[in-house]
Design a protein around this motif. Structure first.
Motif, PDB file in Angstrom:
ATOM      1  N   ARG A 233       0.979  -1.288   0.168  1.00  0.00           N
ATOM      2  CA  ARG A 233       0.265  -0.155  -0.238  1.00  0.00           C
ATOM      3  C   ARG A 233       0.516   1.371  -0.065  1.00  0.00           C
ATOM      4  O   ARG A 233       0.468   2.387  -0.755  1.00  0.00           O
ATOM      5  CB  ARG A 233      -0.558  -0.175   0.778  1.00  0.00           C
ATOM      6  N   GLY A 234       1.818   0.581   0.482  1.00  0.00           N
ATOM      7  CA  GLY A 234       2.832   2.437   1.027  1.00  0.00           C
ATOM      8  C   GLY A 234       3.937   2.209  -0.326  1.00  0.00           C
ATOM      9  O   GLY A 234       4.672   2.778   0.180  1.00  0.00           O
ATOM     10  N   GLY A 235       4.036   2.792  -1.549  1.00  0.00           N
ATOM     11  CA  GLY A 235       4.937   2.759  -2.739  1.00  0.00           C
ATOM     12  C   GLY A 235       4.456   4.002  -3.460  1.00  0.00           C
ATOM     13  O   GLY A 235       4.525   4.415  -4.517  1.00  0.00           O
ATOM     14  N   ALA A 236       3.433   4.878  -3.296  1.00  0.00           N
ATOM     15  CA  ALA A 236       2.733   5.111  -4.593  1.00  0.00           C
ATOM     16  C   ALA A 236       3.149   7.233  -4.114  1.00  0.00           C
ATOM     17  O   ALA A 236       3.746   6.995  -3.083  1.00  0.00           O
ATOM     18  CB  ALA A 236       1.529   6.124  -3.493  1.00  0.00           C
ATOM     19  N   ARG A 237       3.561   7.654  -5.045  1.00  0.00           N
ATOM     20  CA  ARG A 237       4.574   8.825  -5.074  1.00  0.00           C
ATOM     21  C   ARG A 237       3.314  10.113  -6.058  1.00  0.00           C
ATOM     22  O   ARG A 237       2.538   9.328  -6.453  1.00  0.00           O
ATOM     23  CB  ARG A 237       5.362   8.721  -5.592  1.00  0.00           C
TER      24      ARG A 237
ATOM     25  N   SER B 289       3.397   0.852  -8.109  1.00  0.00           N
ATOM     26  CA  SER B 289       4.116   1.483  -7.267  1.00  0.00           C
ATOM     27  C   SER B 289       3.239   0.878  -6.108  1.00  0.00           C
ATOM     28  O   SER B 289       4.218   0.901  -5.194  1.00  0.00           O
ATOM     29  CB  SER B 289       4.546   2.704  -7.127  1.00  0.00           C
ATOM     30  N   ALA B 290       2.411   0.830  -6.343  1.00  0.00           N
ATOM     31  CA  ALA B 290       1.209   0.869  -5.003  1.00  0.00           C
ATOM     32  C   ALA B 290       0.314  -0.136  -5.213  1.00  0.00           C
ATOM     33  O   ALA B 290      -0.336  -0.187  -6.087  1.00  0.00           O
ATOM     34  CB  ALA B 290       0.827   1.791  -3.985  1.00  0.00           C
TER      35      ALA B 290
ATOM     36  N   SER C 176       0.865   5.233   1.874  1.00  0.00           N
ATOM     37  CA  SER C 176       2.164   6.072   0.497  1.00  0.00           C
ATOM     38  C   SER C 176       2.708   7.975   1.791  1.00  0.00           C
ATOM     39  O   SER C 176       3.323   8.592   0.816  1.00  0.00           O
ATOM     40  CB  SER C 176       1.412   6.279  -0.416  1.00  0.00           C
TER      41      SER C 176
END
Length: 173
Positions: free
Chosen positions: A13-17, A85-86, A105
């Motif tokens: 879940r925590g990879g968005a930018r 990314s997520a 994220s």
């Protein structure tokens, strides 16, 4: 449940930018529409016409609620291709998935609501029962669709990975 995964293929879940695009698989609101229909029918069990013909979209929505399909193959395909990314499932509703992905994220999200892939059953159920369309679309869970954050420069790889035969469609939201 236990298992193993290659760390580079894991979708968290925590990879968005900032700048990532959001995509959702399948149609949203189907399972919630199915549940709303079943609840409406249960309340009207003794009413005349309660067993009238059910539109095809509602019948499919009831199936989505009673026999949900997790999008495992889609998630595996995207993970193998490192194309997102997520990722988060929508089992607790699209709004909750967006909130959890954004919180994990450390980013905000903006959704183009006109582009949401809403199940046709939502409109049918709203028209026939008076249910709240927003609640079905945003808060209704059990769809088990996937929400992806995709870097803009990875869009082509993501669309290639998700375009395989047999996988559900994805929509940029």
């Amino acid at each position: 449940v236990s298992g193993a995964v290659k760390p580079r293929h894991l979708l968290r879940r925590g990879g968005a930018r900032p700048g990532d695009e959001l995509y959702v698989s399948g149609l949203v609101g189907a399972a919630a529409a199915g549940l709303a229909w079943l609840q409406h029918q249960a309340a009207r069990a003794d009413a005349p016409g309660a067993t009238a013909d059910v539109p095809q979209a509602i019948a499919e929505a009831v199936t989505r609620y009673t026999r949900p399909e997790a999008r495992v193959a889609l998630g595996l395909q995207v993970g193998r291709n490192k194309a997102a990314s997520a990722c988060m499932d929508t089992s607790d509703g699209l709004a909750d998935a967006l909130r959890q992905l954004a919180t994990a994220s450390g980013v905000g999200v903006r959704v183009e609501t006109a582009g949401l892939p809403v199940s046709p059953a939502v409109a049918d159920v709203v028209n026939m029962t008076g249910a709240d369309a927003s609640r079905l679309i945003w808060s209704g869970g059990e769809d088990y669709e996937l929400l992806f954050a995709v870097p803009r420069r990875g869009r082509r790889r993501f669309l290639h990975a998700t375009g395989r035969v047999g996988l559900p469609s994805v929509t940029r939201i």
